[in-house]
Design a protein around this motif. Structure first.
Motif, PDB file in Angstrom:
ATOM      1  N   PHE A 198       0.833  -1.206   0.000  1.00 57.85           N
ATOM      2  CA  PHE A 198       0.000   0.000   0.000  1.00 57.85           C
ATOM      3  C   PHE A 198       0.868   1.258   0.000  1.00 57.85           C
ATOM      4  CE2 PHE A 198      -1.703   3.545   2.387  1.00 57.85           C
ATOM      5  CZ  PHE A 198      -2.860   3.828   1.676  1.00 57.85           C
ATOM      6  N   SER A 199       1.929   1.262   0.809  1.00 57.54           N
ATOM      7  CA  SER A 199       2.784   2.441   0.906  1.00 57.54           C
ATOM      8  C   SER A 199       3.382   2.789  -0.447  1.00 57.54           C
ATOM      9  CB  SER A 199       3.893   2.197   1.941  1.00 57.54           C
ATOM     10  OG  SER A 199       3.346   1.985   3.217  1.00 57.54           O
ATOM     11  N   ARG A 200       3.832   1.780  -1.168  1.00 56.55           N
ATOM     12  CA  ARG A 200       4.389   2.036  -2.505  1.00 56.55           C
ATOM     13  C   ARG A 200       3.306   2.584  -3.436  1.00 56.55           C
ATOM     14  NH1 ARG A 200       4.563  -0.305  -7.468  1.00 56.55           N
ATOM     15  NH2 ARG A 200       6.416   0.234  -8.707  1.00 56.55           N
ATOM     16  N   ARG A 201       2.118   1.980  -3.383  1.00 54.30           N
ATOM     17  CA  ARG A 201       1.026   2.435  -4.249  1.00 54.30           C
ATOM     18  C   ARG A 201       0.625   3.871  -3.912  1.00 54.30           C
ATOM     19  NH1 ARG A 201      -4.562  -0.817  -4.189  1.00 54.30           N
ATOM     20  NH2 ARG A 201      -4.972   0.521  -2.390  1.00 54.30           N
ATOM     21  N   TYR A 202       0.604   4.184  -2.619  1.00 57.12           N
ATOM     22  CA  TYR A 202       0.231   5.532  -2.197  1.00 57.12           C
ATOM     23  C   TYR A 202       1.217   6.553  -2.750  1.00 57.12           C
ATOM     24  CZ  TYR A 202      -0.800   9.482   0.867  1.00 57.12           C
ATOM     25  OH  TYR A 202      -1.109  10.728   1.347  1.00 57.12           O
ATOM     26  N   ILE A 203       2.504   6.212  -2.734  1.00 56.36           N
ATOM     27  CA  ILE A 203       3.525   7.123  -3.250  1.00 56.36           C
ATOM     28  C   ILE A 203       3.445   7.246  -4.763  1.00 56.36           C
ATOM     29  CG2 ILE A 203       6.021   7.408  -3.582  1.00 56.36           C
ATOM     30  CD1 ILE A 203       6.377   6.019  -0.840  1.00 56.36           C
ATOM     31  N   ARG A 204       3.303   6.114  -5.441  1.00 54.25           N
ATOM     32  CA  ARG A 204       3.414   6.093  -6.904  1.00 54.25           C
ATOM     33  C   ARG A 204       2.170   6.591  -7.625  1.00 54.25           C
ATOM     34  NH1 ARG A 204       8.654   6.311  -8.079  1.00 54.25           N
ATOM     35  NH2 ARG A 204       9.864   4.603  -7.180  1.00 54.25           N
ATOM     36  N   ARG A 205       0.984   6.202  -7.115  1.00 52.05           N
ATOM     37  CA  ARG A 205      -0.223   6.584  -7.857  1.00 52.05           C
ATOM     38  C   ARG A 205      -1.423   6.906  -6.982  1.00 52.05           C
ATOM     39  NH1 ARG A 205      -3.388   1.824  -8.539  1.00 52.05           N
ATOM     40  NH2 ARG A 205      -2.279  -0.105  -8.013  1.00 52.05           N
ATOM     41  N   GLY A 206      -1.264   6.839  -5.676  1.00 54.28           N
ATOM     42  CA  GLY A 206      -2.367   7.158  -4.794  1.00 54.28           C
ATOM     43  C   GLY A 206      -3.415   6.057  -4.767  1.00 54.28           C
ATOM     44  N   ASP A 207      -4.503   6.328  -4.078  1.00 55.08           N
ATOM     45  CA  ASP A 207      -5.609   5.374  -3.975  1.00 55.08           C
ATOM     46  C   ASP A 207      -6.901   6.150  -4.220  1.00 55.08           C
ATOM     47  OD1 ASP A 207      -6.409   2.497  -2.583  1.00 55.08           O
ATOM     48  OD2 ASP A 207      -7.864   4.076  -2.172  1.00 55.08           O
ATOM     49  N   ALA A 208      -7.648   5.752  -5.251  1.00 51.41           N
ATOM     50  CA  ALA A 208      -8.830   6.518  -5.660  1.00 51.41           C
ATOM     51  C   ALA A 208      -9.877   6.591  -4.554  1.00 51.41           C
ATOM     52  CB  ALA A 208      -9.433   5.902  -6.916  1.00 51.41           C
ATOM     53  N   VAL A 209     -10.097   5.481  -3.855  1.00 48.46           N
ATOM     54  CA  VAL A 209     -11.100   5.466  -2.783  1.00 48.46           C
ATOM     55  C   VAL A 209     -10.701   6.435  -1.675  1.00 48.46           C
ATOM     56  CG1 VAL A 209     -12.191   4.055  -1.000  1.00 48.46           C
ATOM     57  CG2 VAL A 209     -11.852   3.119  -3.301  1.00 48.46           C
ATOM     58  N   LEU A 210      -9.444   6.365  -1.255  1.00 46.24           N
ATOM     59  CA  LEU A 210      -8.965   7.239  -0.188  1.00 46.24           C
ATOM     60  C   LEU A 210      -8.922   8.697  -0.631  1.00 46.24           C
ATOM     61  CD1 LEU A 210      -6.077   5.410   1.709  1.00 46.24           C
ATOM     62  CD2 LEU A 210      -8.199   6.304   2.662  1.00 46.24           C
ATOM     63  N   ASP A 211      -8.516   8.944  -1.866  1.00 47.83           N
ATOM     64  CA  ASP A 211      -8.455  10.314  -2.360  1.00 47.83           C
ATOM     65  C   ASP A 211      -9.821  10.995  -2.239  1.00 47.83           C
ATOM     66  OD1 ASP A 211      -5.799  10.135  -2.945  1.00 47.83           O
ATOM     67  OD2 ASP A 211      -6.071   9.779  -5.091  1.00 47.83           O
ATOM     68  N   ASN A 212     -10.852  10.317  -2.694  1.00 46.45           N
ATOM     69  CA  ASN A 212     -12.199  10.892  -2.642  1.00 46.45           C
ATOM     70  C   ASN A 212     -12.682  11.041  -1.202  1.00 46.45           C
ATOM     71  OD1 ASN A 212     -12.358  11.025  -5.456  1.00 46.45           O
ATOM     72  ND2 ASN A 212     -13.158   8.944  -5.618  1.00 46.45           N
ATOM     73  N   ARG A 213     -12.364  10.056  -0.381  1.00 45.72           N
ATOM     74  CA  ARG A 213     -12.814  10.094   1.016  1.00 45.72           C
ATOM     75  C   ARG A 213     -12.141  11.230   1.777  1.00 45.72           C
ATOM     76  NH1 ARG A 213     -12.894   4.426   3.519  1.00 45.72           N
ATOM     77  NH2 ARG A 213     -14.638   4.388   2.057  1.00 45.72           N
ATOM     78  N   LEU A 214     -10.835  11.351   1.624  1.00 48.62           N
ATOM     79  CA  LEU A 214     -10.116  12.417   2.330  1.00 48.62           C
ATOM     80  C   LEU A 214     -10.593  13.794   1.875  1.00 48.62           C
ATOM     81  CD1 LEU A 214      -6.476  10.979   2.390  1.00 48.62           C
ATOM     82  CD2 LEU A 214      -8.125  11.043   4.268  1.00 48.62           C
ATOM     83  N   GLN A 215     -10.947  13.913   0.610  1.00 47.66           N
ATOM     84  CA  GLN A 215     -11.452  15.193   0.120  1.00 47.66           C
ATOM     85  C   GLN A 215     -12.772  15.545   0.794  1.00 47.66           C
ATOM     86  OE1 GLN A 215      -9.362  16.783  -2.060  1.00 47.66           O
ATOM     87  NE2 GLN A 215     -10.611  18.588  -1.649  1.00 47.66           N
ATOM     88  N   ARG A 216     -13.655  14.555   0.958  1.00 46.39           N
ATOM     89  CA  ARG A 216     -14.943  14.814   1.608  1.00 46.39           C
ATOM     90  C   ARG A 216     -14.758  15.136   3.095  1.00 46.39           C
ATOM     91  NH1 ARG A 216     -16.452  10.380  -1.835  1.00 46.39           N
ATOM     92  NH2 ARG A 216     -16.185   8.897  -0.108  1.00 46.39           N
ATOM     93  N   VAL A 217     -13.865  14.410   3.765  1.00 50.28           N
ATOM     94  CA  VAL A 217     -13.630  14.670   5.184  1.00 50.28           C
ATOM     95  C   VAL A 217     -12.969  16.028   5.371  1.00 50.28           C
ATOM     96  CG1 VAL A 217     -12.465  13.848   7.274  1.00 50.28           C
ATOM     97  CG2 VAL A 217     -13.511  12.203   5.716  1.00 50.28           C
ATOM     98  N   ALA A 218     -12.089  16.410   4.450  1.00 52.04           N
ATOM     99  CA  ALA A 218     -11.454  17.735   4.517  1.00 52.04           C
ATOM    100  C   ALA A 218     -12.509  18.838   4.460  1.00 52.04           C
ATOM    101  CB  ALA A 218     -10.449  17.898   3.384  1.00 52.04           C
ATOM    102  N   ALA A 219     -13.498  18.666   3.598  1.00 51.81           N
ATOM    103  CA  ALA A 219     -14.587  19.645   3.521  1.00 51.81           C
ATOM    104  C   ALA A 219     -15.364  19.694   4.831  1.00 51.81           C
ATOM    105  CB  ALA A 219     -15.513  19.302   2.359  1.00 51.81           C
ATOM    106  N   ASP A 220     -15.519  18.549   5.483  1.00 50.65           N
ATOM    107  CA  ASP A 220     -16.196  18.488   6.775  1.00 50.65           C
ATOM    108  C   ASP A 220     -15.417  19.255   7.841  1.00 50.65           C
ATOM    109  OD1 ASP A 220     -18.512  16.937   8.195  1.00 50.65           O
ATOM    110  OD2 ASP A 220     -16.782  16.628   9.499  1.00 50.65           O
ATOM    111  N   ILE A 221     -14.084  19.132   7.815  1.00 53.22           N
ATOM    112  CA  ILE A 221     -13.242  19.867   8.774  1.00 53.22           C
ATOM    113  C   ILE A 221     -13.364  21.372   8.554  1.00 53.22           C
ATOM    114  CG2 ILE A 221     -10.846  20.335   9.448  1.00 53.22           C
ATOM    115  CD1 ILE A 221     -10.215  17.414   8.892  1.00 53.22           C
ATOM    116  N   VAL A 222     -13.330  21.796   7.304  1.00 54.16           N
ATOM    117  CA  VAL A 222     -13.460  23.222   7.001  1.00 54.16           C
ATOM    118  C   VAL A 222     -14.790  23.759   7.520  1.00 54.16           C
ATOM    119  CG1 VAL A 222     -13.640  24.917   5.137  1.00 54.16           C
ATOM    120  CG2 VAL A 222     -11.924  23.109   5.014  1.00 54.16           C
TER     121      VAL A 222
END
Length: 409
Positions: free
Chosen positions: A185-209
């Motif tokens: 996972f760590s290699r994948r996160y560095i090289r190309r990210g994770d689509a599920v996590l990318d979208n989730r973190l974006q939504r949670v970031a909006a919640d924090i704001v």
């Protein structure tokens, strides 16, 4: 003590590479909360979790002799991502693990581990050394049977069978599969990210704001443990991009990285995105960031300032605190777990047996804001009497003049 009390707090917690589902994390939280009650002479209740796609949320009400606090605990989920990786067949996970091994070596991460923490370098090698031992044992068994039966086919079949049996045992008793998946996972996160996590973190970031713009809480606290600290940095960076700011009279915003794996990713040559995020966080004036490290935890980088090691300009953030896990635990219990790497690593997010400078549940459920606790050399220890009463702040220990000073182990 009014200005030091946090009556309303919203937590965003991101755990490490752990396959535990939200119900399990909630059950563990409630169980460990009982330790907090005994140590700090407090009383606490936690609601059942409301489990959504992005967050699992529960409410905690805590009270002491002269204080009360309310916490909305939001567990940022990625157990589904971990479960998906763990469900992949072994014929895909083994090559992926080996590819990750060579990638982290060739990209300079392993050599960075040796400079920053030789014990973490040994932790990196650990699953791959196990794989090498299993392979050698399987080869030896296969060759022995091939010679005794004069059949190379029998030898090859036996070798494969021996390896599968040994791998299954190592996966069950040594968590080999989970360790390999962690590096994959760590290699994948560095090289190309994770689509599920990318979208989730974006939504949670909006919640924090949104939470930072309201008046519902006095403090917003983001906690990242282990590899979750990397995701927490990603999350906060997205929130900054989305307009995170602390308005006058608004909630304090704090970030705790505990047993962090930031350097695990940040020392990889390809992790430029994370290094840029770390630089932005360390320079963001609205955020207080404290990084907690422990010598007895081999899965973190003890007494290491992440910014200079990643080639970034040193700033006053994060505030680096070295803590003693021994001081957190009952003297009779510490020897039973001290050789369990994973259990020692998880003490950062478990309940303490004794009052100590670092206490996860005091940060999440107590009446003091995170920055005040972190800036005091002894944490909240001298802010309470033996009956759990909050003392006047003037009688508390002053903030440490040397924030990197380590307590005795």
């Amino acid at each position: 003590m009014t200005e030091a009390r946090v009556f309303r707090r919203r937590i965003y917690h991101i755990g490490g590479y752990d396959h535990a589902r939200p119900e399990v994390v909630h059950g563990r939280f409630v169980r460990e909360l009982r330790r907090f009650e005994r140590v700090w002479a407090a009383a606490a209740t936690a609601s059942e979790p409301a489990i959504g796609e992005d967050l699992a949320t529960w409410q905690v009400q805590t009270r002491g002799a002269n204080w009360q606090s309310e916490t909305e605990f939001c567990l940022v989920r990625w157990d589904d991502v971990i479960a998906t990786m763990g469900a992949a067949p072994m014929w895909r996970r083994l090559p992926g693990g080996l590819l990750s091994f060579f990638d982290f070596i060739l990209a300079g991460a392993f050599w960075g581990y040796l400079r920053a923490s030789w014990r973490y370098a040994m932790f990196f090698l650990y699953p791959f050394l196990i794989l090498a031992v299993l392979t050698l044992l399987a080869l030896a068994g296969g060759l022995a049977l091939a010679r005794s039966t004069s059949s190379s086919l029998i030898g090859i079949g036996a070798g494969i069978g021996i390896f599968l049996v040994l791998f299954h045992a190592a996966q069950r008793w040594l968590y080999l599969g989970l360790l390999l998946d962690d590096w994959i996972f760590s290699r994948r996160y560095i090289r190309r990210g994770d689509a599920v996590l990318d979208n989730r973190l974006q939504r949670v970031a909006a919640d924090i704001v949104q939470a930072a713009q309201g008046d519902a809480v006095d403090e917003i606290l983001i906690i990242g443990h282990s590899l979750g600290a990397v995701l927490a940095i990603d999350l906060i960076d997205r929130a900054i991009t989305a307009g995170l700011a602390r308005r006058d009279g608004g909630p304090r915003i704090a970030f705790l990285s505990a047993g962090s794996s930031t350097l695990k990713i940040g020392l990889h040559r390809g992790a430029s995105r994370l290094r840029a995020a770390v630089a932005r966080l360390s320079a963001f004036p609205a955020l207080f960031w404290a990084d907690y490290q422990a010598r007895s935890d081999v899965m973190n980088f003890y007494r290491s300032d992440p910014l200079p090691l990643m080639g970034l300009a040193k700033t006053d953030s994060p505030l680096i605190r070295s803590v003693s896990i021994r001081r957190m635990l009952d003297p009779a219990r510490y020897p039973r777990i001290r050789r369990n790497w994973y259990r020692m690593h998880c003490q950062f997010v478990r309940g303490n047996d004794r009052r100590a400078p670092y206490d996860y549940f005091m940060f999440t459920c107590g009446p003091l804001d995170a920055e005040r606790q972190a800036r005091l050399k002894e944490g909240a220890m001298h802010a309470f009497d033996t009956e759990g009463r909050v003392l006047d702040p003037a009688s508390s220990t002053q903030a440490s003049a040397n924030p990197t000073e380590a307590p005795q182990q």
